[in-house]
Design an enzyme around this catalytic site. Structure first.
Site, PDB file in Angstrom:
ATOM      1  N   LYS A 143      48.405  48.515  20.118  1.00 36.19           N
ATOM      2  CA  LYS A 143      48.198  50.028  19.770  1.00 36.19           C
ATOM      3  C   LYS A 143      49.402  51.010  20.167  1.00 36.19           C
ATOM      4  O   LYS A 143      50.063  51.787  19.528  1.00 36.19           O
ATOM      5  CB  LYS A 143      47.021  50.770  20.718  1.00 36.19           C
ATOM      6  CG  LYS A 143      46.755  52.201  20.630  1.00 36.19           C
ATOM      7  CD  LYS A 143      45.339  52.429  21.353  1.00 36.19           C
ATOM      8  CE  LYS A 143      45.764  52.435  22.934  1.00 36.19           C
ATOM      9  NZ  LYS A 143      46.342  53.995  23.130  1.00 36.19           N
ATOM     10  N   ASN A 144      50.074  50.733  21.537  1.00 32.62           N
ATOM     11  CA  ASN A 144      50.919  51.637  21.868  1.00 32.62           C
ATOM     12  C   ASN A 144      52.263  51.242  21.408  1.00 32.62           C
ATOM     13  O   ASN A 144      53.353  51.935  21.902  1.00 32.62           O
ATOM     14  CB  ASN A 144      50.988  51.482  23.442  1.00 32.62           C
ATOM     15  CG  ASN A 144      49.867  52.361  24.356  1.00 32.62           C
ATOM     16  OD1 ASN A 144      49.243  52.889  23.362  1.00 32.62           O
ATOM     17  ND2 ASN A 144      49.575  51.934  25.221  1.00 32.62           N
ATOM     18  N   ARG A 193      48.383  64.730  32.389  1.00 34.44           N
ATOM     19  CA  ARG A 193      49.189  64.337  31.101  1.00 34.44           C
ATOM     20  C   ARG A 193      50.197  65.221  30.964  1.00 34.44           C
ATOM     21  O   ARG A 193      50.149  65.572  29.552  1.00 34.44           O
ATOM     22  CB  ARG A 193      48.410  63.831  30.036  1.00 34.44           C
ATOM     23  CG  ARG A 193      47.181  62.770  30.295  1.00 34.44           C
ATOM     24  CD  ARG A 193      47.546  61.375  31.118  1.00 34.44           C
ATOM     25  NE  ARG A 193      48.343  60.611  29.979  1.00 34.44           N
ATOM     26  CZ  ARG A 193      47.616  59.678  29.228  1.00 34.44           C
ATOM     27  NH1 ARG A 193      46.521  59.627  29.126  1.00 34.44           N
ATOM     28  NH2 ARG A 193      48.450  58.935  28.534  1.00 34.44           N
ATOM     29  N   ASP A 216      47.489  50.206  32.714  1.00 33.74           N
ATOM     30  CA  ASP A 216      46.346  49.926  31.699  1.00 33.74           C
ATOM     31  C   ASP A 216      45.513  48.711  31.995  1.00 33.74           C
ATOM     32  O   ASP A 216      44.575  48.339  31.263  1.00 33.74           O
ATOM     33  CB  ASP A 216      47.203  49.786  30.367  1.00 33.74           C
ATOM     34  CG  ASP A 216      47.571  51.376  29.714  1.00 33.74           C
ATOM     35  OD1 ASP A 216      48.380  51.222  29.051  1.00 33.74           O
ATOM     36  OD2 ASP A 216      47.382  52.090  30.522  1.00 33.74           O
ATOM     37  N   CYS A 244      43.448  64.733  29.976  1.00 30.20           N
ATOM     38  CA  CYS A 244      42.225  63.940  29.489  1.00 30.20           C
ATOM     39  C   CYS A 244      41.552  63.039  30.495  1.00 30.20           C
ATOM     40  O   CYS A 244      41.931  63.793  31.794  1.00 30.20           O
ATOM     41  CB  CYS A 244      43.015  62.493  28.654  1.00 30.20           C
ATOM     42  SG  CYS A 244      43.895  61.359  29.633  1.00 30.20           S
ATOM     43  N   ARG A 251      38.770  53.373  20.136  1.00 28.60           N
ATOM     44  CA  ARG A 251      40.140  53.988  20.210  1.00 28.60           C
ATOM     45  C   ARG A 251      41.353  52.860  20.223  1.00 28.60           C
ATOM     46  O   ARG A 251      42.137  52.869  19.795  1.00 28.60           O
ATOM     47  CB  ARG A 251      40.440  54.924  21.391  1.00 28.60           C
ATOM     48  CG  ARG A 251      39.714  56.206  20.992  1.00 28.60           C
ATOM     49  CD  ARG A 251      40.006  57.251  22.006  1.00 28.60           C
ATOM     50  NE  ARG A 251      41.528  57.692  21.862  1.00 28.60           N
ATOM     51  CZ  ARG A 251      42.197  58.332  22.510  1.00 28.60           C
ATOM     52  NH1 ARG A 251      41.759  59.061  23.614  1.00 28.60           N
ATOM     53  NH2 ARG A 251      43.499  58.471  22.583  1.00 28.60           N
TER      54      ARG A 251
HETATM   55  C1  EPZ Z   1      51.852  55.523  27.586  1.00 29.84           C
HETATM   56  O1  EPZ Z   1      51.163  56.995  27.937  1.00 29.84           O
HETATM   57  C2  EPZ Z   1      50.376  54.908  27.165  1.00 29.84           C
HETATM   58  N1  EPZ Z   1      50.223  55.466  25.902  1.00 29.84           N
HETATM   59  C3  EPZ Z   1      49.231  54.845  28.201  1.00 29.84           C
HETATM   60  O2  EPZ Z   1      48.311  53.923  27.827  1.00 29.84           O
HETATM   61  C4  EPZ Z   1      49.876  54.223  29.594  1.00 29.84           C
HETATM   62  O3  EPZ Z   1      48.651  54.203  30.488  1.00 29.84           O
HETATM   63  C5  EPZ Z   1      51.212  54.861  30.079  1.00 29.84           C
HETATM   64  O4  EPZ Z   1      52.142  55.031  29.128  1.00 29.84           O
HETATM   65  C6  EPZ Z   1      51.537  54.474  31.330  1.00 29.84           C
HETATM   66  O5  EPZ Z   1      52.052  53.051  31.019  1.00 29.84           O
HETATM   67  C7  EPZ Z   1      50.844  55.374  24.833  1.00 29.84           C
HETATM   68  O6  EPZ Z   1      51.874  54.681  24.965  1.00 29.84           O
HETATM   69  C8  EPZ Z   1      50.407  56.079  23.630  1.00 29.84           C
HETATM   70  P1  EPZ Z   1      53.605  58.633  30.705  1.00 29.84           P
HETATM   71  P2  EPZ Z   1      52.058  58.181  28.337  1.00 29.84           P
HETATM   72  O7  EPZ Z   1      54.183  59.371  30.132  1.00 29.84           O
HETATM   73  O8  EPZ Z   1      53.536  57.988  27.808  1.00 29.84           O
HETATM   74  C9  EPZ Z   1      53.786  61.696  34.053  1.00 29.84           C
HETATM   75  C10 EPZ Z   1      46.416  53.574  27.134  1.00 29.84           C
HETATM   76  O9  EPZ Z   1      45.477  53.110  27.900  1.00 29.84           O
HETATM   77  N2  EPZ Z   1      54.553  62.639  33.020  1.00 29.84           N
HETATM   78  O10 EPZ Z   1      54.324  57.174  30.516  1.00 29.84           O
HETATM   79  O11 EPZ Z   1      51.396  59.544  28.024  1.00 29.84           O
HETATM   80  C11 EPZ Z   1      52.383  61.489  33.723  1.00 29.84           C
HETATM   81  O12 EPZ Z   1      51.838  62.613  34.304  1.00 29.84           O
HETATM   82  C12 EPZ Z   1      47.018  54.622  27.271  1.00 29.84           C
HETATM   83  O13 EPZ Z   1      46.644  52.522  26.258  1.00 29.84           O
HETATM   84  C13 EPZ Z   1      54.980  63.711  33.615  1.00 29.84           C
HETATM   85  O14 EPZ Z   1      55.098  64.286  34.751  1.00 29.84           O
HETATM   86  O15 EPZ Z   1      52.212  57.879  29.972  1.00 29.84           O
HETATM   87  C14 EPZ Z   1      52.063  60.151  34.479  1.00 29.84           C
HETATM   88  O16 EPZ Z   1      51.987  60.468  35.851  1.00 29.84           O
HETATM   89  C15 EPZ Z   1      46.579  55.413  28.587  1.00 29.84           C
HETATM   90  N3  EPZ Z   1      55.780  64.605  32.680  1.00 29.84           N
HETATM   91  C16 EPZ Z   1      53.487  59.430  34.323  1.00 29.84           C
HETATM   92  O17 EPZ Z   1      54.418  60.423  33.943  1.00 29.84           O
HETATM   93  C17 EPZ Z   1      55.932  64.037  31.103  1.00 29.84           C
HETATM   94  O18 EPZ Z   1      56.785  64.999  30.563  1.00 29.84           O
HETATM   95  C18 EPZ Z   1      53.416  58.294  33.320  1.00 29.84           C
HETATM   96  O19 EPZ Z   1      53.150  58.807  32.196  1.00 29.84           O
HETATM   97  C19 EPZ Z   1      55.430  63.004  30.795  1.00 29.84           C
HETATM   98  C20 EPZ Z   1      54.705  61.985  32.005  1.00 29.84           C
END
Ligand code: EPZ
Length: 418
Positions: free
Chosen positions: A22-23, A121, A305, A116, A397
């Site tokens: 998915k990702n 996020r 995850d 969410c 999803r």
């Molecule tokens: C990706 O989400 C995945 N989704 C998530 O999978 C996964 O849990 C996550 O990466 C971490 O591995 C997709 O790839 C579509 P992040 P993402 O930006 O990119 C902070 C699932 O279950 N952050 O890596 O949204 C954020 O708050 C989903 O398949 C900022 O502060 O996650 C978090 O604490 C859930 N500012 C950390 O970084 C930003 O601009 C990691 O978030 C962006 C992120």
């Protein structure tokens, strides 16, 4: 709303084929925006999030079709540069259209994703990087409005490792004038898959999978032709957890174990046995699981995850397991539901302490987010008696035909249309 009814206690056995990731699917589908023409992508799983992304692209004027894993996207007809709140609120990954739209069309209006179940996020790092590359960005009534003539290469340090942040900025950089350096970049296999997809379109990218990625901008990219995405490592890990908790014996086909080193090492420590075979990766669950501690960190560490699924396994392990969630601030929504099934879990901030119990008992429970729903399935397959899992649209999803795959492995499971 559909629900799942599971009667636990069966040792699952047999072969299961792992679907496309998915990702990886979501960013690779948005990368088609970068080139005008007919893009074809294969191994795309039939998921709600994929259908949402298809609606988003069609909403922009692209011609989109999905047929048995094959996605065709003609982006030559895109004439709208927006991602509306109605779609973004159901899928945060919609934010991945922001940079491809600005890179190719110089403009985008994308709804802020909002939080969410698992956390706030934010996307501040996506926006910081885009501004460094010359975009003018303003926030208006919950929307990001971005404009740029032509983006220019920049050196960008990401304060937090962000997967979609890295992916979004990589897609901004491939058509920028000059070279972009992304520092403290995410190293996930899905980031590498996106880079490989962009390189097949003519992009110049070095270092994907490392903490520093260098992208030399080009003037134009060509559409994707039959790009096959990687298998889903989190679905793979979820089936490993299912073999582990049910004492089962599964063959996972079409998977890439090397994408799950940290999770597999941890599962081995709990007593799960892995064997490479010609038909796929064989996973054998032990008579009794041994409790082990885990801490979620960015790839190549133990994936956040997989935290909920691992916790479900630890509820009946011998001993006590301390689980630290360091990525998201609210990713323990499954704990209350597992406790309804008799689990002994206490939470202190980002740390959950799980004391193994003799057995779990089936109960009505509620899915709260994608991986929490997977965790409840893992627990229900072991629990004595009947578990009803409500709100399984969360599961749909991110998992392709999970209940059908489990039924083929001998699970006593049925989906009740609600
Ligand atoms: C990706 O989400 C995945 N989704 C998530 O999978 C996964 O849990 C996550 O990466 C971490 O591995 C997709 O790839 C579509 P992040 P993402 O930006 O990119 C902070 C699932 O279950 N952050 O890596 O949204 C954020 O708050 C989903 O398949 C900022 O502060 O996650 C978090 O604490 C859930 N500012 C950390 O970084 C930003 O601009 C990691 O978030 C962006 C992120």
């Amino acid at each position: 709303m559909d629900k799942l009814i599971i009667r636990g206690g069966k040792q699952l056995k047999g072969e299961v084929s792992i679907s496309g990731a998915k990702n990886a699917a979501l960013p690779i589908m948005t990368s088609s925006i970068l080139a005008s023409g007919e893009n074809t992508i294969t191994r795309i799983p039939d998921l709600m999030d994929v259908r949402t992304m298809g609606r988003l692209l069609s909403n922009m004027g692209a011609r989109y079709s999905y047929n048995q894993g094959i996605v065709e996207i003609d982006t030559s007809s895109i004439n709208k540069f927006e991602a509306p709140y109605e779609l973004v609120k159901t899928m945060r990954a919609s934010v991945l259209v922001l940079c491809p739209l600005v890179a190719r069309f110089g403009r985008a209006k994308v709804s802020l994703p909002g939080g969410c179940a698992i956390g706030a996020r934010p996307i501040n790092l996506h926006l910081m990087g885009l501004e460094k590359m010359g975009a003018k960005i303003r926030l208006e009534s919950g929307y990001v409005i971005a404009k740029a003539n032509r983006l220019k290469g920049a050196s960008i340090y990401l304060d937090t490792v962000t997967v979609t942040g890295t992916e979004n900025l990589m897609m901004a950089a491939v058509l920028a004038k000059g070279t972009t350096i992304l520092e403290n970049a995410a190293r996930e296999p899905e980031v590498i898959d996106l880079a490989n997809c962009l390189i097949s379109m003519g992009a110049r990218i070095k270092g994907a999978g490392e903490s520093v990625i260098e992208i030399e901008g080009v003037d134009e990219l060509k559409p994707l032709k039959n790009y096959a995405i990687i298998p889903d490592r989190i679905e793979t890990g979820t089936f490993m957890s299912i073999a582990g908790i049910t004492g089962g014996d599964l063959i996972l086909k079409d998977c890439r174990p090397e994408h799950l080193d940290a999770a597999m090492m941890k599962l081995k420590d709990t007593g799960v046995i892995f064997k490479e075979t010609k038909r796929g990766l064989r996973v054998i669950g032990p008579q009794n699981l041994i409790a082990k501690d885990v801490k979620t960190i960015p790839y190549p560490g133990f994936p956040t995850d997989m935290q909920a699924q691992f916790m479900a396994m630890m509820t009946i392990a011998k001993g006590t397991s301390v689980i630290k969630e360091t990525i998201f601030e609210n990713r323990f929504m499954h704990v209350a539901e597992l406790k309804r099934m008799g689990a002994d879990i206490s939470i202190d901030g980002g740390t959950a302490t799980v004391k193994g119990v003799e057995k779990l008992k089936g109960a009505p429970v509620m899915a709260t987010d994608l991986r929490a729903s997977a965790s409840l399935i893992v627990a229900a397959l072991r629990a004595e008696g009947e578990t009803t899992i409500h709100r399984i649209y969360h599961l749909d999803r991110g998992y392709e035909k999970m209940d059908e795959k489990l039924k083929k492995l001998g699970a006593d499971i049925e989906r009740v249309k609600g």
